[in-house]
Design an enzyme around this catalytic site. Structure first.
Site, short mmCIF file in Angstrom:
data_model
loop_
_atom_site.label_atom_id
_atom_site.label_comp_id
_atom_site.label_asym_id
_atom_site.label_seq_id
_atom_site.Cartn_x
_atom_site.Cartn_y
_atom_site.Cartn_z
N CYS A 63 -8.28 20.24 24.81
CA CYS A 63 -7.57 20.80 23.65
C CYS A 63 -6.52 19.81 23.16
O CYS A 63 -6.27 18.77 23.78
CB CYS A 63 -6.91 22.13 24.00
SG CYS A 63 -5.47 21.95 25.06
N CYS A 75 -3.83 18.81 25.49
CA CYS A 75 -4.24 17.79 26.48
C CYS A 75 -3.89 16.40 25.93
O CYS A 75 -3.40 15.54 26.66
CB CYS A 75 -5.75 17.86 26.74
SG CYS A 75 -6.33 19.41 27.40
N ASP A 120 -7.06 -7.09 -9.93
CA ASP A 120 -7.15 -8.55 -10.10
C ASP A 120 -8.36 -8.83 -11.00
O ASP A 120 -9.31 -8.04 -11.01
CB ASP A 120 -7.31 -9.20 -8.73
CG ASP A 120 -7.62 -10.67 -8.84
OD1 ASP A 120 -6.85 -11.39 -9.50
OD2 ASP A 120 -8.65 -11.10 -8.28
N ASP A 128 -9.26 -9.48 -4.23
CA ASP A 128 -10.28 -10.05 -3.33
C ASP A 128 -9.87 -11.40 -2.75
O ASP A 128 -10.57 -11.92 -1.89
CB ASP A 128 -11.61 -10.22 -4.09
CG ASP A 128 -11.55 -11.38 -5.07
OD1 ASP A 128 -10.48 -11.58 -5.70
OD2 ASP A 128 -12.56 -12.10 -5.21
N ASP A 150 -4.01 -12.53 -3.66
CA ASP A 150 -3.70 -11.11 -3.86
C ASP A 150 -3.04 -10.47 -2.64
O ASP A 150 -2.58 -9.33 -2.72
CB ASP A 150 -4.99 -10.32 -4.17
CG ASP A 150 -5.70 -10.82 -5.41
OD1 ASP A 150 -5.01 -11.09 -6.41
OD2 ASP A 150 -6.93 -10.95 -5.38
#
Length: 740
Positions: free
Chosen positions: A14, A17, A425, A625, A629
């Site tokens: 649970c 736990c 971008d 990418d 950036d």
């Protein structure tokens, strides 16, 4: 130096736990920080290797009744094996406890006065509670040894008290008879509680195994063995775990590529859809890169291993998904704190219930008070509370992976639905990221078939970067080049060539002027029109006459315009940032449908622009990418990297679009919205369930209408609450992200 590792945790039953394991790990010597996720059954531990090691950490976890897998080799197989064994064990417990509980219920409800009925129920209940339900008592005892309590504590106390009370009434019924009361027994309640909770755990385990199916699918992409080529050309089959960088590997038709590497010889088409999302197989020749998990088609080739084991792109994808599924959303940290105090509070309510019944209960106060206390212990459910967030996060991350959206952590998934500004971008994000021929205009179309092979032959010999774009364009048309008689490159201007005693020139207008080639008014107008669209123009001439005008540009991806329109339709402001010049930026922004853009922006300027929008109170998503950036990605509230971009951009970003399709951004935002909705629904039902269930179990309705909740029904309701939370999370798995 600190090390951060993730280990599977076994035998957690649970959410409490998970809290217990986490708190034990956090207090262990040498551990800087730790976190345990109940839904993914994982623990991440940041520790100092000079002060502790995985074996000692494993002993810490074992000391409170759980286990931790520390072996690196075949860890996932071991986890899978352990989970299957755990599932079988729960299944056996559920079946047998249900079978043995059935006669107890029949006797207890319909044949209460049969001879020796109580003794038959006692014998059967003893087996159900202390054999098939022994784990509840073992775990509760271990927790108590460390001053902790969890769901097992509630189950052990409720069933144990009911069993002891019923056993006393079986052996000493006259104690009650002397007081004018009937000696009721509740063996059926105790036994059925064990059966119901076991059933709930079985359904829960099955549901949790479904939430991690995305990981299993990704792992299934890895082949188990590879064909190794030795220095003398002989081949042998070895396990994938033994592959080393620089080794030569043979890939046969239809096989999965085992590791990342570079093709040395041979050629074939490879299905890379699992990485790129593109359905069309890609031609792989000498010098091309291949990735683990992609599928070879009909040809065969040899390639040199470069990245093996956990360094492959596929392994990194798996690791990202695992970390995200195991990460905690901000709301989960609050839920964890609530779950940590939930069990002790419930135990306190149970004691208070018993005392209030003794004081106010009247004739049967002791019996009804005891039963009400037992029912409170049974109905309380921290599992539903603990599962509410992590199951939704796990399903959400898995759903993202299916749609080629890699989500690194739960926080970004929880925050993304609030995004109201997206910065894109330009190069490689909105555009393809490499120059391509956008226009090839012949002045005399009748001569096209004769001139194209000559143009291809000249451009194939040219070293200019733009020449490659023309070559790709013509080769795609399956044009075959011819053998030139002479060729000369003129740096910064263009090239000249001779074919069948005719002179050909390709270059800019400066070169054409030097060669005495005149541009007609129409050709000049065409060139100016193309340049206004921010395209680079190259002129192709035969002798002294222009025969073709070639325009080259970094073209917009086919899906960018649609994706940007979809974002704007959702009320999200879209901005474009680029280091390119104003004219090119304006042309691309106009074509993409973006009104707000900035050109000639340096990397630091991108991050500053993100900050500017954040100061205006916007929740900003940055999509990029490249390395340039990365600063802006780190600054943004939600950072999204394009899958074919730089490793640094992908490392910094919280989300990665594997397919480089901008349409994945609206999908990611929708996924975030639906995941958060699911979390809120789960938490609502978990809280409402406990807020209503516990007072009813305590007997709040008894003074009104004489209703007392049976402990047996409380056990069924408790199991149902956990299953309903997991079931609600799994609905997310079947939702469509391309629909509103």
């Amino acid at each position: 130096m600190l090390i951060k590792e993730t280990y599977p945790i076994l035998d957690m039953s649970c959410a409490s736990c998970a809290i217990s394991v986490e708190s034990m790990l956090k207090t262990a010597t040498g551990v800087n920080d730790a976190g345990v996720n109940f839904a993914s059954q994982d623990a991440w531990i940041s520790y100092d290797p000079a002060l502790t090691n995985p074996v000692q950490l494993q002993q810490t976890v074992r000391s409170i009744g759980y286990d931790m897998l520390i072996e690196q080799e075949n860890r996932e197989e071991a986890r899978e094996q352990s989970q299957q064994q755990h599932l079988r064990s729960i299944k056996d417990r559920t079946i047998w406890s249900s079978i043995l509980s059935l006669p107890i219920v029949v006797i207890g409800m319909f044949f209460m006065d049969m001879p020796y009925g109580n003794y038959i129920m006692l014998a059967l209940a003893t087996v159900v509670i202390f054999y098939f339900g022994r784990n509840f008592f073992i775990n509760a005892w271990r927790q108590a040894g460390h001053g902790k309590a969890n769901m097992d504590t509630l189950v052990a106390m409720s069933t144990g008290i009911a069993y002891l009370f019923s056993s006393f009434n079986t052996f000493f019924p006259e104690f009650w008879h002397k007081r004018g009361l009937h000696a009721h027994v509740y063996f059926e309640a105790a036994a059925v509680i064990i059966a119901f909770i076991s059933l709930g755990k079985l359904l829960e385990e099955n549901a949790k195994s479904n939430t991690s199916s995305a990981i299993k699918k990704l792992m299934g992409l890895q082949p188990k063995t590879v064909t190794l080529v030795s220095e003398n050309g002989e081949t042998s089959e070895i396990p994938i775990s033994q592959v080393q960088p620089q080794q030569l590997i043979l890939v046969k038709p239809g096989e999965k590529i085992p590791v990342d590497g570079q093709v040395i010889s041979g050629e074939s088409y490879v299905d890379e859809s699992m990485i790129t999302g593109e359905p069309v197989p890609v031609l792989k020749q000498a010098g091309n890169t291949v990735f683990a998990g992609t599928i070879n088609q009909k040809g065969s080739f040899r390639f040199q291993a470069e990245k093996v084991g956990s360094a492959t792109l596929l392994s990194q994808i798996i690791q990202l998904v695992q970390e995200a599924q195991g990460s905690k959303a901000p709301v989960q940290k609050l839920v964890d704190r609530i779950a940590g105090i939930f069990v002790p509070v419930v135990m306190g309510i149970a004691v208070l219930t018993f005392l209030l019944w003794l004081l106010l209960g009247g004739e049967h106060a002791f019996t009804q008070g005891l039963l009400a206390a037992v029912t409170v212990l049974v109905i309380a459910c921290p599992c539903a509370l603990g599962l509410a967030t992590p199951t939704a996060i796990m399903v959400g991350v898995g759903k993202g992976a299916e749609n080629h959206i890699l989500i690194k952590d739960a926080e970004s998934l929880e925050l993304a639905y609030r995004v109201n500004a997206v910065i894109l971008d330009k190069t490689g994000t909105i555009t393809e990221g490499r120059p391509a021929v956008s226009d090839l205009i012949f002045t005399k179309p009748a001569n096209t078939a004769l001139l194209k092979p000559i143009l291809l032959a000249i451009e194939k010999q040219s070293e200019h970067p733009l020449a490659a774009a023309v070559t790709r364009y013509l080769e795609a048309e399956e044009i075959h080049d011819i053998q030139l008689d002479a060729f000369q490159s003129i740096t910064g201007k263009g090239v000249t060539a001779v074919y069948r005693n005719k002179n050909y020139t390709i270059g800019n207008t400066t070169l054409l002027t030097e060669k005495g080639i005149l541009l007609t008014t129409e050709t000049t107008r065409t060139i100016q029109h193309l340049q206004q669209q921010a395209k680079t123009v190259v002129v192709f001439a035969e002798e002294k006459a222009v025969v073709a005008v070639i325009a080259i540009a970094d073209s917009i991806k086919s899906n960018s315009k649609t994706a940007i329109h979809n974002l704007q339709q959702q009320g999200i402001e879209v901005y474009m940032l680029t280091g390119d010049n104003q004219q090119t930026a304006a042309a691309i922004a106009r074509e993409a449908g973006i009104a707000q853009f900035k050109a000639e922006v340096l990397p630091a300027g991108k991050a500053e622009f993100v900050q500017l929008l954040q100061k205006q109170g916007k929740i900003v998503a940055m999509v990029g990418d490249g390395i340039n950036d990365s600063q802006a990605l780190a600054q943004a509230d939600v950072s999204i990297a394009m899958g074919r971009g730089s490793d640094i951009a992908m490392d910094v970003a919280r989300m990665t679009l594997i397919s480089s399709d901008l349409n994945s951004i609206p999908k990611a935002l929708k996924l975030s919205k639906r995941t958060v909705q699911t979390i809120r629904q789960n938490l609502f039902w978990a809280f409402i369930y406990n807020l209503i269930g516990i007072p009813v179990a305590a007997g709040i309705l008894y003074p009104v209408n004489g209703f007392l909740l049976d402990p047996m029904l409380a056990g069924a309701a408790m199991a149902l609450s956990s299953v309903s939370v997991v079931g609600n999370s799994l609905r997310l798995k079947f939702s469509r992200l391309d629909q509103a």
